[in-house]
Design an enzyme around this catalytic site. Structure first.
Site, short mmCIF file in Angstrom:
data_model
loop_
_atom_site.label_atom_id
_atom_site.label_comp_id
_atom_site.label_asym_id
_atom_site.label_seq_id
_atom_site.Cartn_x
_atom_site.Cartn_y
_atom_site.Cartn_z
CB CYS A 122 -0.99 -0.04 1.16
SG CYS A 122 -2.30 1.17 0.94
CG HIS A 162 -3.80 -3.55 3.14
ND1 HIS A 162 -2.83 -3.08 4.00
CD2 HIS A 162 -4.40 -2.44 2.63
CE1 HIS A 162 -2.84 -1.76 4.00
NE2 HIS A 162 -3.79 -1.35 3.17
CD GLU A 220 -1.50 -6.05 5.41
OE1 GLU A 220 -1.21 -6.45 4.26
OE2 GLU A 220 -1.63 -4.84 5.68
#
Ligand code: XMP
Length: 543
Positions: free
Chosen positions: A84, A172, A174
């Site tokens: 990001c 993202h 994660e």
């Protein structure tokens, strides 16, 4: 041990990157972008650091004051993954262009991998869901970059600069919603950085026990037990290392849950811990007399705790060390980019303890996330009931009796709380779906013996629950009589770390049962409410 360094630019989910890397059994550390764990001129990158991940950020790279690092110091020396803001920072630094999106892109998006055979996308299907959350977008790739994936609205969703060993994702990987995000992180950490995945609970216990023995030798150590997960795991780990040289002190401040002091003390003794239980409820009640302000109550409780603990600790005359159950999120928080969060309450109520006692500090869990602490506890043989306990604030029920605390109010609250928590433990439910990007507390449930229908106790699907005694009375009827009694509020939330939280959609039949039981059995209560506020803007505790 191989390490990945995550540079934090202030994103809310930086810790989640850390947890995902650890789930791959690779050790990683999170550092603020401006505090490197080595010389930031890149001349002395330690050999065990195998890769760098640049996190997201609430800033725009276009802001004058946005956080920046001199990437030239690392580029080409170790593999880098930008996520990001990290991806935008790399683009901005190397001749790309970052502009404000017409609309803020937030939520699920379908990612199309355009480069077949790209190692970062090994085992990732050509189309998969990723999570986007950004206001800026990369409109021109940096020099030498190659586009490797796009979504319908974000052309430059992922790129690579091969000769610099840089990978960059606009989305993202994660977060839970990125279906193959874990695979992409594995490809980076293990495939591209070549980290050995040897960071396991067992290896952590083995090396920590050896290190503790070496550090502490024959010294005596004092540790304050709270009944919570962190101090319990720290105690058992230290006990394994130094046996009876560890002296544990467990203080009954009278603000614990019903029967908690006796039950937990028994459990501690059953684990072989050398523990002294100190009954000091009256001293805490005295200290709280006349105080109704929440922070004032915290201070009074914290100070009394230090006094009681200190006078007990004085009896252990040879002690050289004070052990604490500090865990990694506390470490990150206290040196975070944003500084210790101003939005949370003064949580470290016993912060003055080490200075007062003049002992050296040992913190065996300093490098662990909460779920790793739990796994370590299980591996050390601590009972599941203790490991899966909800977080409980240091000042305990003292901040759940709103306003001034009295014995009468405390007793009412203890009874109501006991009914709520017992019902949460006995009510079986299917694991509820995640909501709002927050995953349910599956680390608890993973340790649970779920039956064939995959049912778990409601307690284990919740991050934290408790009851609050409101300082108002209202009118009711019981039999033929008019009553004028207290109101109990129930609170149950899901969260990852307590920083944000969602109220739980508790089943109506469950709420009905708890409400009936409290009103029928707890004298002094004629009304029960359920708190349906999320954090922010509400907090988990009412005080
Ligand atoms: P809030 O109420 O700030 O709580 O949303 C977030 C988490 O912190 C716990 N909490 C405390 N823990 N001392 C503690 O040890 C405190 O004074 C304190 N206040 C809140 C709260 O229970 C939740 O888990």
């Amino acid at each position: 041990m191989d390490r990945i360094i995550i540079l934090d630019f202030g994103s809310q989910v930086t810790q989640v990157i850390g947890r995902r890397v650890r789930e791959l059994n690779v050790y990683c550390e999170i550092h603020p972008f401006n505090k490197f764990p080595f010389k930031d001129d890149g001349t002395s990158i330690p050999e065990d650091i195998k890769g760098l991940i640049l996190s997201g950020s609430p800033f725009s790279v276009r802001d004058k004051n946005s956080p920046k690092v001199n990437l030239n110091n690392f580029i080409g020396k170790i593999p880098i993954l930008g996520i990001c803001y990290g991806a935008q920072l790399i683009a901005d630094t190397y001749g790309g262009m970052v502009e404000a999106s017409q609309t803020r892109e937030y939520g699920r998006a379908e990612l199309f991998v355009s480069e077949k055979g790209e190692p970062i996308f090994k085992d990732v299907p050509q189309a998969s869901i990723v999570w986007m959350s950004h206001g800026d977008t990369i409109t021109k790739l940096p020099e030498g970059a190659k586009l490797i994936a796009s979504t319908a609205s974000v052309q430059n969703a992922a790129y690579k600069i091969a000769d610099k060993n840089i990978y960059a994702f606009q989305y993202h990987p994660e977060v839970f919603h990125s279906e193959y995000g874990g695979t992409m992180l594995r490809n980076f950490v293990i495939g591209i950085c070549c980290c050995k995945n040897d960071w396991t609970t067992e290896s952590f216990i083995e090396t920590t026990v050896l290190q503790l023995r070496e550090k502490l030798g024959k010294d005596e150590v004092i540790l304050g037990l709270s009944g919570g997960v962190d101090s319990s795991v720290a105690a058992v780990l230290l006990h394994r290392a130094i046996g009876q040289n560890l002296h544990c002190i467990f203080v009954d401040n009278g603000l614990l849950r019903k029967n908690e002091f006796e039950e937990v003390l028994e459990q501690y003794k059953g684990m072989g811990l050398n523990v002294r239980g100190v009954r000091a409820a009256d001293r805490f009640m005295e200290a709280l007399h006349g105080i109704s302000d929440p922070e004032g109550k915290r201070k009074a409780i914290g100070k009394t705790f230090i006094d009681v603990f200190d006078s007990e600790a004085q009896k252990i005359t040879n002690a050289k060390w004070l052990a604490q159950g500090t865990i990694y999120p506390d470490v990150i928080e206290s040196s975070s980019v944003k500084g210790p969060s101003a939005t949370i309450k003064s949580h470290h109520n016993v912060g003055g303890l080490p200075e007062k006692m003049n002992l050296k500090i040992v913190e065996p869990l300093r490098s662990l996330f909460k779920d790793e602490v739990r796994r370590t506890g299980i591996a050390l043989g601590i009972k599941k009931e203790l490991i899966s306990r909800h977080p409980f604030p240091g000042p305990g029920l003292g901040i759940r009796v709103l306003g001034e605390v009295s014995k009468e109010k405390l007793n009412i609250l203890k009874e109501a709380d006991h009914i709520f928590i017992s019902n949460l433990r006995s009510y079986m439910t299917e694991l509820p779906p995640a909501s709002n990007g927050l995953s349910y507390n599956t680390n608890n449930s993973a340790n649970n013996t779920s039956d064939s229908k995959n049912l778990i106790p409601l307690y284990d699907a919740i991050w934290q629950a408790g009851t609050i005694l409101l300082p108002v009375r209202s009118v009711g009827v019981m039999g033929d009589e008019r009553t004028y009694e207290y109101t109990i509020a129930l609170r149950a939330v899901v969260s990852n770390d307590g920083m944000t939280a969602d109220w739980v959609h508790l089943p109506y039949d469950f709420l009905a049962k708890v409400s009936n039981e409290i009103i029928n059995k707890v004298k002094g209560v004629n009304r029960v409410c359920y708190d349906i506020s999320s954090k922010p803007p509400a907090t988990i505790e009412w005080e």
